[in-house]
Design an enzyme around this catalytic site. Structure first.
Site, PDB file in Angstrom:
ATOM      1  N   LYS A 223      14.549 -21.166  13.098  1.00  0.00           N
ATOM      2  CA  LYS A 223      15.381 -21.424  14.203  1.00  0.00           C
ATOM      3  C   LYS A 223      16.439 -22.492  14.097  1.00  0.00           C
ATOM      4  O   LYS A 223      16.383 -23.308  13.215  1.00  0.00           O
ATOM      5  CB  LYS A 223      14.839 -21.602  15.375  1.00  0.00           C
ATOM      6  N   ARG A 258       4.453 -17.272  14.735  1.00  0.00           N
ATOM      7  CA  ARG A 258       5.430 -16.064  14.382  1.00  0.00           C
ATOM      8  C   ARG A 258       6.531 -16.620  13.226  1.00  0.00           C
ATOM      9  O   ARG A 258       7.327 -17.393  13.350  1.00  0.00           O
ATOM     10  CB  ARG A 258       6.273 -15.739  15.437  1.00  0.00           C
TER      11      ARG A 258
HETATM   12  C1  LIG Z   1      10.790 -12.004  19.455  1.00  0.00           C
HETATM   13  N1  LIG Z   1      10.820 -13.370  19.482  1.00  0.00           N
HETATM   14  C2  LIG Z   1      11.845 -14.518  18.802  1.00  0.00           C
HETATM   15  S1  LIG Z   1      13.419 -13.825  18.174  1.00  0.00           S
HETATM   16  C3  LIG Z   1      14.336 -15.252  18.192  1.00  0.00           C
HETATM   17  C4  LIG Z   1      14.393 -15.583  16.795  1.00  0.00           C
HETATM   18  O1  LIG Z   1      13.483 -15.410  15.756  1.00  0.00           O
HETATM   19  N2  LIG Z   1      15.386 -16.362  16.368  1.00  0.00           N
HETATM   20  C5  LIG Z   1      15.907 -16.775  15.076  1.00  0.00           C
HETATM   21  C6  LIG Z   1      15.512 -16.265  14.044  1.00  0.00           C
HETATM   22  C7  LIG Z   1      16.037 -16.740  13.030  1.00  0.00           C
HETATM   23  C8  LIG Z   1      17.115 -17.712  13.074  1.00  0.00           C
HETATM   24  C9  LIG Z   1      17.725 -17.993  14.071  1.00  0.00           C
HETATM   25  C10 LIG Z   1      17.003 -17.623  15.245  1.00  0.00           C
HETATM   26  N3  LIG Z   1      11.308 -15.512  18.975  1.00  0.00           N
HETATM   27  C11 LIG Z   1       9.993 -15.633  19.321  1.00  0.00           C
HETATM   28  C12 LIG Z   1       9.052 -16.677  19.710  1.00  0.00           C
HETATM   29  O2  LIG Z   1       9.507 -17.755  19.734  1.00  0.00           O
HETATM   30  N4  LIG Z   1       7.989 -16.174  20.283  1.00  0.00           N
HETATM   31  C13 LIG Z   1       7.817 -14.947  20.624  1.00  0.00           C
HETATM   32  N5  LIG Z   1       6.528 -14.626  21.078  1.00  0.00           N
HETATM   33  N6  LIG Z   1       8.549 -13.968  20.272  1.00  0.00           N
HETATM   34  C14 LIG Z   1       9.784 -14.165  19.708  1.00  0.00           C
END
Ligand SMILES: Cn1c(SCC(=O)Nc2ccccc2)nc2c(=O)[nH]c(N)nc21
Length: 285
Positions: A223, A258
């Site tokens: 993130k 995750r």
């Molecule tokens: C579906 N989901 C997501 S998606 C967002 C993401 O990965 N962004 C992201 C990924 C990679 C780079 C930048 C942003 N984040 C969570 C979390 O933190 N907890 C739970 N339970 N589910 C989640």
């Protein structure tokens, strides 16, 4: 006896921190503007993560990035159902569906998923009742406002206290709707309406959330906050920072992580578990 989750017949043991591998069903690279979805690529990726040691796979069809346009239930189903069906058939590990829509929850469980992972904390119309009727474990996550606007200068008086209160309220709402407490997990929602400072406070005080009596899920993988702290603008170069953050989350009581980088996280947890297994020194009288 440590807790375990019955995910539609597949068991997810929470005897030690476990790894949830991320499977995004995204527009395929060659089609125009994502008119097609690369189910084959998502399925292959999911099987690879299972090989790398994931304990569960999280399959999602709608990006929650700020500014991402909303996706219809039909579109979301078209993306995720074929992937869930094939993964459930070709792999033995449990699968969670990353969705906020009741009809997607129902179809995904029907197709073989065994957990609902809702970034909106079952607050959409009908979501609580749908999840209760399905009788599978659910992840209740905190998000400030809506995906579109959540990152516009998010502010809290006390981010840990406010997220804690939100999650306590969602646990109550879920139990009132008939969801068994043993089927509830919570998640502070790193990056969902939080600055990096907010995310660091939530990570440093993550053990506060274990007081709510249900397993805590942490998702920091790749993130923006990890990118800011490490100076890695390319998400694919954020694996080391993500593993570091997830080990701290495990140390602070998270039982489910995750992640994108499953193999690296599995190795890191093997080291973490070996240390955790060292008997405490005897306190001689
Ligand atoms: C579906 N989901 C997501 S998606 C967002 C993401 O990965 N962004 C992201 C990924 C990679 C780079 C930048 C942003 N984040 C969570 C979390 O933190 N907890 C739970 N339970 N589910 C989640």
């Amino acid at each position: 006896t440590s807790p375990q989750l019955d995910c539609n017949g597949r068991i997810l043991r929470l005897d030690r921190p476990r790894v949830m591998g991320i499977v995004n069903v995204t527009p395929d690279s060659f089609s125009d503007g994502g008119a097609h979805f690369d189910a084959e690529a998502a399925i292959a990726h999911g099987l690879k993560l299972a090989e790398e040691g994931a304990d569960i796979l999280d399959v999602g069809g709608e990006s929650t990035r700020p500014g991402a346009q909303a996706v219809s239930a039909e579109e979301e189903l078209r993306r995720v159902i074929p992937v869930i069906e094939r993964l459930a058939k070709d792999a033995a590990l449990p699968i969670s569906i990353d969705t906020s829509k009741p009809e997607v929850m129902r179809a995904a469980i029907e197709a073989g998923a065994g957990m609902v992972n809702d970034v909106y904390g079952l607050r959409r119309e009908g979501a609580l009742d749908a999840a209760a009727a399905l009788g599978v474990p659910v992840v209740l996550m905190h998000m400030l406002g809506e995906p579109r606007s959540m990152q516009d200068a998010p502010e809290y008086d006390d981010v840990v206290g406010e997220v804690h209160r939100f999650l306590a309220e969602r646990i109550f709402a879920a139990e009132m709707a008939g969801i068994a407490k043993k089927n509830i997990l919570i998640d502070p929602g790193f990056g969902f309406g939080k600055t990096t400072a907010h995310n660091l406070q939530l990570l440093a005080q993550l053990r506060r959330f274990t007081e709510l009596g249900v397993p805590v899920l942490a998702g920091l993988s790749r993130k923006r906050s990890i990118g800011e702290l490490t100076g890695r603008s390319d998400p694919r170069e954020r694996a080391a920072g993500s593993v570091a953050a997830h080990l701290i989350a495990a140390q602070n009581g998270a039982m489910l992580l995750r992640v994108h980088d499953v193999a690296a996280t599995v190795d890191a947890l093997k080291v973490w578990n070996a240390v955790a297994a060292v008997p405490a020194p005897r306190k001689d009288a």
